[in-house]
Design a protein around this motif. Structure first.
Motif, short mmCIF file in Angstrom:
data_model
loop_
_atom_site.label_atom_id
_atom_site.label_comp_id
_atom_site.label_asym_id
_atom_site.label_seq_id
_atom_site.Cartn_x
_atom_site.Cartn_y
_atom_site.Cartn_z
N CYS A 1 0.82 -1.21 0.00
CA CYS A 1 0.00 0.00 0.00
C CYS A 1 0.85 1.26 0.00
N ILE A 2 1.96 1.20 0.71
CA ILE A 2 2.85 2.37 0.80
C ILE A 2 3.68 2.53 -0.47
N LYS A 3 4.34 1.44 -0.88
CA LYS A 3 5.30 1.53 -1.99
C LYS A 3 4.65 1.53 -3.37
N GLU A 4 3.59 0.73 -3.53
CA GLU A 4 2.98 0.59 -4.85
C GLU A 4 1.77 1.49 -5.06
N LEU A 5 0.99 1.68 -3.98
CA LEU A 5 -0.22 2.48 -4.12
C LEU A 5 -0.02 3.93 -3.67
N GLY A 6 1.08 4.19 -2.99
CA GLY A 6 1.39 5.56 -2.58
C GLY A 6 0.57 6.05 -1.41
N ILE A 7 0.09 5.15 -0.56
CA ILE A 7 -0.68 5.55 0.62
C ILE A 7 0.30 5.93 1.73
N THR A 8 0.28 7.18 2.11
CA THR A 8 1.21 7.67 3.14
C THR A 8 0.65 7.56 4.55
N ASN A 9 -0.68 7.49 4.65
CA ASN A 9 -1.32 7.36 5.95
C ASN A 9 -1.33 5.88 6.35
N LYS A 10 -0.52 5.53 7.35
CA LYS A 10 -0.37 4.12 7.73
C LYS A 10 -1.67 3.52 8.25
N ILE A 11 -2.47 4.32 8.96
CA ILE A 11 -3.75 3.82 9.47
C ILE A 11 -4.68 3.48 8.32
N GLN A 12 -4.69 4.35 7.32
CA GLN A 12 -5.52 4.11 6.14
C GLN A 12 -5.08 2.84 5.41
N GLY A 13 -3.78 2.67 5.29
CA GLY A 13 -3.24 1.47 4.64
C GLY A 13 -3.61 0.21 5.40
N LYS A 14 -3.51 0.26 6.72
CA LYS A 14 -3.85 -0.90 7.55
C LYS A 14 -5.32 -1.26 7.42
N LYS A 15 -6.19 -0.24 7.40
CA LYS A 15 -7.63 -0.48 7.25
C LYS A 15 -7.94 -1.11 5.90
N LEU A 16 -7.23 -0.68 4.87
CA LEU A 16 -7.45 -1.21 3.53
C LEU A 16 -7.05 -2.69 3.47
N VAL A 17 -5.93 -3.02 4.08
CA VAL A 17 -5.46 -4.41 4.12
C VAL A 17 -6.45 -5.28 4.91
N MET A 18 -6.95 -4.78 6.02
CA MET A 18 -7.91 -5.53 6.83
C MET A 18 -9.21 -5.77 6.05
N ALA A 19 -9.64 -4.77 5.29
CA ALA A 19 -10.86 -4.91 4.48
C ALA A 19 -10.66 -5.96 3.40
N ALA A 20 -9.46 -6.02 2.83
CA ALA A 20 -9.15 -7.04 1.82
C ALA A 20 -9.16 -8.43 2.42
N ARG A 21 -8.68 -8.57 3.66
CA ARG A 21 -8.64 -9.88 4.32
C ARG A 21 -10.05 -10.44 4.53
N ARG A 22 -11.00 -9.52 4.74
CA ARG A 22 -12.37 -9.97 4.99
C ARG A 22 -13.03 -10.58 3.75
N LEU A 23 -12.39 -10.43 2.60
CA LEU A 23 -12.91 -11.05 1.38
C LEU A 23 -12.61 -12.54 1.31
N CYS A 24 -11.70 -13.01 2.13
CA CYS A 24 -11.28 -14.42 2.11
C CYS A 24 -12.25 -15.26 2.93
N VAL A 25 -13.41 -15.50 2.37
CA VAL A 25 -14.45 -16.26 3.07
C VAL A 25 -14.41 -17.71 2.59
N LYS A 26 -13.97 -18.62 3.45
CA LYS A 26 -13.78 -20.02 3.04
C LYS A 26 -15.00 -20.90 3.36
N GLU A 27 -15.88 -20.39 4.24
CA GLU A 27 -17.01 -21.24 4.64
C GLU A 27 -18.16 -21.21 3.64
N PHE A 28 -18.01 -20.47 2.54
CA PHE A 28 -19.04 -20.42 1.51
C PHE A 28 -18.43 -20.77 0.16
N PRO A 29 -18.19 -22.05 -0.09
CA PRO A 29 -17.53 -22.45 -1.35
C PRO A 29 -18.43 -22.28 -2.56
#
Length: 244
Positions: free
Chosen positions: A134-162
């Motif tokens: 997020c910092i190096k490739e997307l240019g997000i300088t706000n670390k909190i914003q970057g962390k929230k974005l990564v956490m939101a992406a992790r929530r897409l990994c839903v394995k209990e609904f194949p």
């Protein structure tokens, strides 16, 4: 209703354009085929794709032609249906239109997401899409914003609904579904599909999450998750009747 197994492949669709001409839409990362239907059958886009190489967000394939009327907006329609989940195989454009648009304060990143080809696979790979990315490739300088974005992406990994999980059907409810066309009582993909069908027609519809249950998904009255957030869906439909 038909019983269909869903698989993901790199095959091309033949898309029938509104003008009646055939064009090949090669969706490299998200071509979806139905194992009981040849992958060279005609699929009609009900919503046009954003780019020439992306699959349209809603496509329909007719299994059996109807002989009745096409319903008008405001008519009460009755359908048989079966809804199944598909794996998300989003392109970078899909990621932007379905997911990034729902994240607060980062709409300005949509062009760099496409430039960096952040598709669903990359977005949900923790070894790639992390705070450093997020910092190096997307240019997000706000670390909190970057962390929230990564956490939101992790929530897409839903394995209990194949993929191929049937989440609802008229058969399981032992009754068809009736609704007023264009009233917002059905999800967008169903509304669009039924409004293009004749009475007696059977069809398969595949839709992206923004034409399904979107970022909230679908829950039961008890709060149990029926359809996870951002789910790609497949519906088998039959337009049974119209009550004007």
């Amino acid at each position: 209703m038909y019983s269909l197994d869903i698989i993901i492949s790199s095959n091309a669709f033949i898309i029938t354009t509104p003008s009646g001409l055939n064009s090949i839409a090669i969706a490299k990362k998200q071509s979806t085929t139905l194992s009981s239907i040849p992958n060279d059958v005609e699929w009609k886009p009900l919503i046009e794709a954003s780019t020439d190489t992306d699959l349209p967000p809603v496509i329909i394939h007719t299994l059996e032609e109807g002989k009745g009327d096409i319903p008008s907006t405001g008519a009460t329609v009755e359908i048989e249906y079966k809804g199944s989940l598909l794996d998300n195989e989003w392109s970078a454009v899909d990621v932007v239109e379905c997911w990034l648009s729902q994240q607060q304060g980062i709409d300005h990143l949509k062009y760099i997401f496409i430039e960096k080809d952040v598709d669903f696979k990359k977005l949900t790979d923790g070894n790639i899409f992390n705070e450093d990315f997020c910092i190096k490739e997307l240019g997000i300088t706000n670390k909190i914003q970057g962390k929230k974005l990564v956490m939101a992406a992790r929530r897409l990994c839903v394995k209990e609904f194949p993929a191929n999980t049937v989440f609802d059907s008229s058969e399981s409810r032992n009754k068809n579904y009736s609704f007023v066309l264009g009233s917002g009582k059905a999800i967008k993909a169903i509304d669009l599909s039924v409004s293009s069908m004749k009475v007696g027609e059977k069809a398969v519809v595949i839709c992206r999450s923004d034409y399904g249950y979107g970022p909230e998904g679908l829950r039961s009255s008890k709060g149990d998750v029926i359809v996870p957030p951002f789910a790609t869906l497949c519906f088998e439909l039959k337009l049974v009747g119209i009550d004007a």
